[in-house]
Design an enzyme around this catalytic site. Sequence first.
Site, PDB file in Angstrom:
ATOM      1  N   GLY A 109      63.172   2.859  59.294  1.00  0.00           N
ATOM      2  CA  GLY A 109      64.000   2.360  60.276  1.00  0.00           C
ATOM      3  C   GLY A 109      63.175   2.205  61.525  1.00  0.00           C
ATOM      4  O   GLY A 109      64.190   1.601  62.431  1.00  0.00           O
ATOM      5  N   GLY A 142      61.410  -0.693  62.056  1.00  0.00           N
ATOM      6  CA  GLY A 142      61.326  -2.181  62.161  1.00  0.00           C
ATOM      7  C   GLY A 142      62.074  -2.801  63.212  1.00  0.00           C
ATOM      8  O   GLY A 142      63.236  -2.552  63.399  1.00  0.00           O
ATOM      9  N   CYS A 175      65.134  -4.307  61.490  1.00  0.00           N
ATOM     10  CA  CYS A 175      65.607  -3.274  60.528  1.00  0.00           C
ATOM     11  C   CYS A 175      66.838  -2.696  61.168  1.00  0.00           C
ATOM     12  O   CYS A 175      67.031  -2.254  62.581  1.00  0.00           O
ATOM     13  CB  CYS A 175      64.713  -2.123  60.432  1.00  0.00           C
ATOM     14  SG  CYS A 175      65.153  -0.849  59.719  1.00  0.00           S
TER      15      CYS A 175
HETATM   16  P1  5GP Z   1      58.048  -4.711  62.438  1.00  0.00           P
HETATM   17  O1  5GP Z   1      56.618  -4.636  62.427  1.00  0.00           O
HETATM   18  O2  5GP Z   1      58.757  -5.813  62.564  1.00  0.00           O
HETATM   19  O3  5GP Z   1      58.551  -3.556  63.637  1.00  0.00           O
HETATM   20  O4  5GP Z   1      58.494  -3.825  60.984  1.00  0.00           O
HETATM   21  C1  5GP Z   1      58.045  -4.663  59.620  1.00  0.00           C
HETATM   22  C2  5GP Z   1      58.489  -3.461  58.777  1.00  0.00           C
HETATM   23  O5  5GP Z   1      59.930  -3.440  58.779  1.00  0.00           O
HETATM   24  C3  5GP Z   1      58.463  -4.016  57.170  1.00  0.00           C
HETATM   25  O6  5GP Z   1      57.091  -4.168  56.910  1.00  0.00           O
HETATM   26  C4  5GP Z   1      59.555  -3.455  56.412  1.00  0.00           C
HETATM   27  O7  5GP Z   1      59.087  -2.036  56.100  1.00  0.00           O
HETATM   28  C5  5GP Z   1      60.709  -3.138  57.487  1.00  0.00           C
HETATM   29  N1  5GP Z   1      61.707  -4.349  57.321  1.00  0.00           N
HETATM   30  C6  5GP Z   1      61.634  -5.348  57.102  1.00  0.00           C
HETATM   31  N2  5GP Z   1      62.758  -5.784  56.764  1.00  0.00           N
HETATM   32  C7  5GP Z   1      63.874  -4.932  56.709  1.00  0.00           C
HETATM   33  C8  5GP Z   1      65.211  -4.772  56.605  1.00  0.00           C
HETATM   34  O8  5GP Z   1      65.829  -5.645  56.454  1.00  0.00           O
HETATM   35  N3  5GP Z   1      65.609  -3.731  56.677  1.00  0.00           N
HETATM   36  C9  5GP Z   1      64.831  -2.374  56.849  1.00  0.00           C
HETATM   37  N4  5GP Z   1      65.376  -1.262  56.928  1.00  0.00           N
HETATM   38  N5  5GP Z   1      63.527  -2.410  57.137  1.00  0.00           N
HETATM   39  C10 5GP Z   1      62.842  -3.742  57.128  1.00  0.00           C
END
Ligand code: 5GP
Length: 368
Positions: free
Chosen positions: A182, A184, A187
């Site tokens: 959660g 992300g 996300c």
């Molecule tokens: P960020 O660096 O953008 O904060 O987080 C990246 C991570 O968010 C990804 O590696 C993956 O674990 C997570 N993530 C990517 N797409 C989704 C999504 O649609 N739903 C959720 N719950 N997590 C996501």
Amino acid sequence: MRIYDDIQLDYCDVLLRPKRSRLASRSEVEVLREYTFKWCPRSIHATGIIAANMATTGTFEIAREMQKQQLLCALHKHYTAQELIRFLENNQKQTGNNDLLFISSGVSDADYEKISTVLKTGLIYNLCIDVANGYSPYLINYVRKVRAAFPDILIMAGNVVTGDMCEDLILNGADIVKVGIGPGSVCTTRKLTGVGRPQFSTVIECADAAHGVGGMVCADGGCTVPGDVCKSLCAGADFVMLGGMLAGHEESGGELCTKHIQTGELNLLDDKTCAFKIEEKQYKTFYGMSSAFAQEKHYGGMKKYRASEGKVVEIPYRGPIEPTLLAILGGIRSCMTYIGAKRLKDMPKCATFYRVNRQLNTIFGNEL
Ligand code: 5GP
């Protein structure tokens, strides 16, 4: 029903305390680390930043740029075995090996067939297995199955947020556990399900548990600026996975679009009329891998029993990715001199954190 009373912290809740140190300059610190693993007999020489295996960041183009800086990339699941093999063959000719790349897998039979085809070529040894809910028995069973079939590969598996599950995954064959539910940038799991855990506390607990059984952790999601990457490494993360921070660049996937934005500035058309100036701005689409958009694009529609746990955003186009990567590496080097860590691996033992209620002065905006 139980409630844990311990305060759970995010990167924005803490700052690192500077320390007197003998390091006079950023050039005296070593950001490259030799990684050795519990199960995989191979080692990796890198700075443990990994481009997320999202369709927009786990691209061949980003992989090339990450490797130039000795950083890693988890290629996304939507390349076919043939596309992966072709890329890996070329990449091996250009860089000497594919040690800084991961291929990705879900836990389905089709995933297994595909990754087996690619792994059997001997072109790549690193595999990232990920499912949204790493507590499902499917993940641990799949890790066991892959470890039995490919005893020498590097397995990163996730995602979980508690020490017990990190230990289970490592004892069942994972070398690295990917942690984060959660945090992300795209996300929406926490909004939809109420499940998750603040990422800084997640990393501290999971790193401690993983290291205790000879494994490692990859902190996945929630970094918004290079300082968050530093905090994550100081919290004990061996690797840090980035999505949003690498999105929106020339090498990122996603549609590039131009928008015409009305500014507050006036243009005189003649001595009686004027109009607001219109500015052209470019944006790139970035989307969560379990968003309805991703389900439509990559799986031809969303199954009825599934809900969207991700969103789609349009982010201002940021040009080539290299300056962003150099800023992250520069941030890490500088952090190391502030806290007196000569080696990347020393960061947690050199780190002391302050709990804060405000970390930034945003009077002139929130830009870096
Ligand atoms: P960020 O660096 O953008 O904060 O987080 C990246 C991570 O968010 C990804 O590696 C993956 O674990 C997570 N993530 C990517 N797409 C989704 C999504 O649609 N739903 C959720 N719950 N997590 C996501």
